[in-house]
Motif scaffolding. Sequence first.
Motif, PDB file in Angstrom:
ATOM      1  N   GLU A  34      41.952  38.523  32.721  1.00 24.94           N
ATOM      2  CA  GLU A  34      40.714  37.345  32.952  1.00 24.94           C
ATOM      3  C   GLU A  34      39.771  37.874  33.972  1.00 24.94           C
ATOM      4  O   GLU A  34      38.470  37.621  33.620  1.00 24.94           O
ATOM      5  CB  GLU A  34      41.509  36.231  33.296  1.00 24.94           C
ATOM      6  N   ALA A  35      40.082  38.378  35.036  1.00 27.75           N
ATOM      7  CA  ALA A  35      39.229  38.631  36.141  1.00 27.75           C
ATOM      8  C   ALA A  35      38.428  39.868  35.580  1.00 27.75           C
ATOM      9  O   ALA A  35      37.386  39.987  36.044  1.00 27.75           O
ATOM     10  CB  ALA A  35      40.099  39.114  37.485  1.00 27.75           C
TER      11      ALA A  35
ATOM     12  N   LEU B 194      42.726  42.537  39.889  1.00 26.69           N
ATOM     13  CA  LEU B 194      42.087  41.387  40.676  1.00 26.69           C
ATOM     14  C   LEU B 194      41.366  42.165  41.876  1.00 26.69           C
ATOM     15  O   LEU B 194      41.895  43.211  42.540  1.00 26.69           O
ATOM     16  CB  LEU B 194      43.241  40.551  41.003  1.00 26.69           C
ATOM     17  N   PRO B 195      40.544  41.524  42.350  1.00 31.84           N
ATOM     18  CA  PRO B 195      39.734  41.942  43.788  1.00 31.84           C
ATOM     19  C   PRO B 195      40.535  42.200  44.817  1.00 31.84           C
ATOM     20  O   PRO B 195      40.493  43.042  45.944  1.00 31.84           O
ATOM     21  CB  PRO B 195      38.430  41.072  43.873  1.00 31.84           C
ATOM     22  N   VAL B 196      41.858  41.546  44.911  1.00 29.14           N
ATOM     23  CA  VAL B 196      42.640  41.700  46.122  1.00 29.14           C
ATOM     24  C   VAL B 196      43.434  42.987  45.999  1.00 29.14           C
ATOM     25  O   VAL B 196      43.689  43.286  47.191  1.00 29.14           O
ATOM     26  CB  VAL B 196      43.721  40.636  46.111  1.00 29.14           C
ATOM     27  N   PHE B 197      43.285  43.613  44.789  1.00 27.83           N
ATOM     28  CA  PHE B 197      43.998  45.073  44.874  1.00 27.83           C
ATOM     29  C   PHE B 197      43.095  46.150  44.997  1.00 27.83           C
ATOM     30  O   PHE B 197      42.410  46.669  44.250  1.00 27.83           O
ATOM     31  CB  PHE B 197      44.651  45.234  43.466  1.00 27.83           C
TER      32      PHE B 197
ATOM     33  N   LEU C 188      40.734  33.092  40.942  1.00 21.40           N
ATOM     34  CA  LEU C 188      41.659  33.826  40.416  1.00 21.40           C
ATOM     35  C   LEU C 188      42.507  34.815  41.434  1.00 21.40           C
ATOM     36  O   LEU C 188      43.767  34.607  41.118  1.00 21.40           O
ATOM     37  CB  LEU C 188      40.999  34.898  39.400  1.00 21.40           C
TER      38      LEU C 188
ATOM     39  N   VAL D 211      39.780  40.531  49.926  1.00 18.84           N
ATOM     40  CA  VAL D 211      38.901  40.651  49.003  1.00 18.84           C
ATOM     41  C   VAL D 211      37.543  40.783  49.817  1.00 18.84           C
ATOM     42  O   VAL D 211      36.356  41.048  49.339  1.00 18.84           O
ATOM     43  CB  VAL D 211      38.667  39.417  47.925  1.00 18.84           C
TER      44      VAL D 211
ATOM     45  N   ARG E 276      50.581  45.805  48.155  1.00 19.22           N
ATOM     46  CA  ARG E 276      49.429  45.092  48.843  1.00 19.22           C
ATOM     47  C   ARG E 276      49.595  43.625  49.407  1.00 19.22           C
ATOM     48  O   ARG E 276      49.050  43.202  50.446  1.00 19.22           O
ATOM     49  CB  ARG E 276      48.243  45.175  47.726  1.00 19.22           C
ATOM     50  N   VAL E 277      50.232  42.710  48.576  1.00 20.31           N
ATOM     51  CA  VAL E 277      50.415  41.400  48.802  1.00 20.31           C
ATOM     52  C   VAL E 277      51.622  41.325  49.811  1.00 20.31           C
ATOM     53  O   VAL E 277      52.738  41.528  49.274  1.00 20.31           O
ATOM     54  CB  VAL E 277      50.517  40.637  47.456  1.00 20.31           C
TER      55      VAL E 277
ATOM     56  N   ARG F 264      35.717  38.627  33.296  1.00 21.25           N
ATOM     57  CA  ARG F 264      34.786  37.911  34.160  1.00 21.25           C
ATOM     58  C   ARG F 264      33.929  38.751  35.113  1.00 21.25           C
ATOM     59  O   ARG F 264      32.613  38.568  34.905  1.00 21.25           O
ATOM     60  CB  ARG F 264      35.384  36.983  35.225  1.00 21.25           C
ATOM     61  N   TRP F 265      34.383  39.863  35.441  1.00 19.77           N
ATOM     62  CA  TRP F 265      33.574  40.978  36.109  1.00 19.77           C
ATOM     63  C   TRP F 265      32.579  41.359  35.255  1.00 19.77           C
ATOM     64  O   TRP F 265      31.209  41.648  35.536  1.00 19.77           O
ATOM     65  CB  TRP F 265      34.449  41.962  36.970  1.00 19.77           C
TER      66      TRP F 265
ATOM     67  N   LEU G 221      35.854  34.624  40.577  1.00 18.34           N
ATOM     68  CA  LEU G 221      36.814  36.062  40.697  1.00 18.34           C
ATOM     69  C   LEU G 221      37.605  35.612  41.946  1.00 18.34           C
ATOM     70  O   LEU G 221      38.877  35.963  42.117  1.00 18.34           O
ATOM     71  CB  LEU G 221      36.066  37.147  41.212  1.00 18.34           C
TER      72      LEU G 221
ATOM     73  N   TRP H 121      51.886  46.698  44.204  1.00 20.69           N
ATOM     74  CA  TRP H 121      52.242  45.323  44.300  1.00 20.69           C
ATOM     75  C   TRP H 121      52.363  44.878  45.903  1.00 20.69           C
ATOM     76  O   TRP H 121      52.195  44.120  46.565  1.00 20.69           O
ATOM     77  CB  TRP H 121      53.380  45.026  43.600  1.00 20.69           C
TER      78      TRP H 121
ATOM     79  N   GLU I 252      45.399  35.691  53.516  1.00 25.18           N
ATOM     80  CA  GLU I 252      45.643  36.675  52.699  1.00 25.18           C
ATOM     81  C   GLU I 252      44.702  37.205  51.899  1.00 25.18           C
ATOM     82  O   GLU I 252      44.282  38.364  51.703  1.00 25.18           O
ATOM     83  CB  GLU I 252      47.035  37.041  52.209  1.00 25.18           C
TER      84      GLU I 252
ATOM     85  N   ARG J  11      45.804  41.576  34.447  1.00 24.01           N
ATOM     86  CA  ARG J  11      45.273  40.619  34.871  1.00 24.01           C
ATOM     87  C   ARG J  11      44.062  40.509  33.967  1.00 24.01           C
ATOM     88  O   ARG J  11      42.799  40.991  34.711  1.00 24.01           O
ATOM     89  CB  ARG J  11      45.080  40.354  36.289  1.00 24.01           C
TER      90      ARG J  11
ATOM     91  N   TRP K 198      41.184  47.680  41.714  1.00 20.37           N
ATOM     92  CA  TRP K 198      40.052  47.063  41.339  1.00 20.37           C
ATOM     93  C   TRP K 198      38.750  47.917  41.363  1.00 20.37           C
ATOM     94  O   TRP K 198      37.958  48.048  40.566  1.00 20.37           O
ATOM     95  CB  TRP K 198      39.855  45.905  42.171  1.00 20.37           C
TER      96      TRP K 198
END
Lengths: 533, 342
Positions: free
Chosen positions: B316-317, B144-147, A72, A87, B271-272, B320-321, A69, B269, A82, B314, B293
Amino acid sequence: MNRFAALLDQLVLTPSRNGKLRLLTDYFAEVPDPERGWAVAAITRDLEIKSFKPAMLREMIYERMDAQLFDLSYDYVGDLAETVSLVWPGQHGANYQPGLSEVVDTLATAKRAEAPKLVEGWLNALDPSGRWALIKLITGGLRIGVASRLVKQALAAFGDKPIQEIEELWHGLEPPYTELFAWLEGTTDKPVNAMKAPFRPVMLAHPVEEKDKERIDLAEHIAEWKWDGIRVQAVSDSGIKRLYSRTGDDISGAFPDILAAMTFDAAIDGELLVFDPETDGFQVRPFNDLQQRLNRKTVTKKLLASHPAFIRAYDLLWVEGKDLRALTYVERRQRLERLFADTQPERLDLSEQVSVSDWAHLTKLRAEPPLAAIEGLMLKKRVAPYVPGRPKGEWWKWKREPFLVDVVLMYAQRGHGKRSSFYSDYTFGVWRSGEDGDELVPVGKAYSGFTDEELKRIDKFVRDNTVDRFGPVRAVTMGPDDGLVLEVAFEGLNRSTRHKSGVAMRFPRISRLRWDKPAKEADRIEMLEGMLA
Amino acid sequence: MISPADLLHPTPAGLYCPPGDFYIDPVRAVDRAVITHGHADHARAGHGSVLATPETIAIMASRYGEDFTGTRQPLKYNDDVSHRGVQISFAPAGHVLGSAQVVVQHQGLTIVCTGDYKRREDPTCPPFEIVPCHIFISEATFGLPVFQHPHTRDEIAKLLVSVERNPDRAHLVGAYSLGKAQRIIALLRLMGYDAPIYIHGAMQKLCDLYKEFGVELGELKPATIREKGRAGGDKQDFAGKIIVCPPSAMNDKWSQRFPSPVSCFASGWMRVRQRAKQRGVELPLIISDHADWEELTTTIREVNPEELWVTHGREEALVRWAELEGLRAKPLSLVGYEDENE
């Protein structure tokens, strides 16, 4: 940490230079010592934290989340700091947020084994922006689009001092710069530069324009060639040797060959050039060869042998404890010649003084210089002292006419800042023979040279003639009969293996819009190839 | 019991239900379409018949014209219809006005297709409802965990602070014309901003429609500068004002008519950081109409399906989770849904 994080966030997103300057000066005014000084050091990359390494960060995050994770996520974001900041699982109850100074102080005394624990504790308590700032700070990879010169400019503006004074002091100062801030705020005198071999801000020339010619009395001036290298300052002071760029960056690491030759106790102003190792004397190689040696921290033996560097000396600013900058150019030159006679340094020679009789003679020299590595002439007033900055009427530069080529506009991209709504970045090409007849091959990019009015007209052309889009880039109509011809001026041409056309231009810019010219009459690649030596 | 893949499976035209002979959010024109919400990548014109909430039908008619489909079948939340033995009902998805999860039931099997959804505050539509099911089909735009979107009201507060600090500049808020724009306006009102809000011409119709459905948007004015023969304000009248426009207009010449505009983009978006920088955004507002997320994973846990199918985004993530959670999951790999301007 939050105030520092907010500053970085805003610096990243503020496109204009003035906006960035204001953010920095506001920050200096609001934030006390030593915090603001550490922030300066972080941005100018003068801060080194030895107890923490980026690899530790990866280990820490893999302990906290599934590796797949994380990978990815990293793949998507593309920036380690970042990704981790976003995360990282924040911890409820962990609410002690460290200050910037506390982080720097604590890590400075921490052992390597202790650092990860400390960092973990801080990351738990900070929000994503704070975590990002913390990680950038301690891993030293602060790429936020702020050059160290801009920070010095902001410091100058904050203290209402000339930037030259800041630059002169800079290399003798240590973070967190408390004595500098005290002086800028007017509470103490200017700090004394205790450093050996300091940088001295350079003197620059004004371009000669037609109207200036009658004001310039050639008899009062001495002419020298203007060489196509980079301006440097070589300073050797009681055994300490440094090579500075013209903005005061220390580039010694990449030039051990020059440093070894600095057998004098002096500060010399000159041009850094690369010579051909196969010939006697310093046969100057094109700028492209010098470029191989720039922007690196160290240099290989192989490169030292194939691309040896030397300095063509223009001026002498300081010698054996004496500041010569108040003397006249003629006096300084005499001292420079004497220094060369006494020490005979290898890898340095004297810039030739060119005798000129009148403007007609000068015009001829400028048009037909004896070597391709000469980009024009300098005129220096005999009585001029060495004054940092660009003083009026002391030094003149008269660059040779740029080369001109007629090209066809191929692609356009939106600009940045105030130009962000205009297509202002242009890729252009010339004709060559292809399998299916003539085709355009891109030869360069230009972002400048046009007026606002011309920009609007090109922008309209792009919008009206778009034939394809690739992300932010638009392809425009470009056939023999329809296409926009641009006259591009440039300073020189190098061979390039990276470009499809095999040539790379130096400083190309738009000089005229040729609405009148049919695209098929634009220049061909053979014309450019003919210019390559 | 019927096997899940026999009740719903992906086809090039979209998610298809063979026993009911209908598609959910088809990307090409089909005979029978069930539409989750009015965004262009989900709701297209030209289907033989459209089954959707009354709000979504009104939105489609407003965007594509009255003849956007052959037959309209409005269905309110929590009502149901049966078609060839397949029962269909809608549950609120909390995404935009009229957005619905499609609940498909047949021979004892329940599949919920979320369309797009979120769990955050939105004064313009009813909140997402949990519907127990065997198969849960979740979107994954921000999978994705970043969001991790921050609190929505904190982001609105960021905008209000910036407006107050920059009285000489116009704030240009780029927001999707359907949903995001009205949500931002409604939230500004809830947080006490009562000055007129200026809107780009492309948003007028949808804002009017929202008002007809009873959404409180306060005083809206056209963001028009007075020109030869055209009514409007002077350039300086827009200093210190909030202007809402489609994201595409922010980098357009259109934006240059306002006094030193602060470009704000309301999107997940944002966030990045580099995404914001690339788009030339000065004030990013991390406000999304899609689940982040945390919302995605919490929702899946609450619904607690036997199997999770993941679509657009996304995948895939999230798959996976689910695997780490011990939940059976697979990506559906549907094509044609994109949300760059979310």
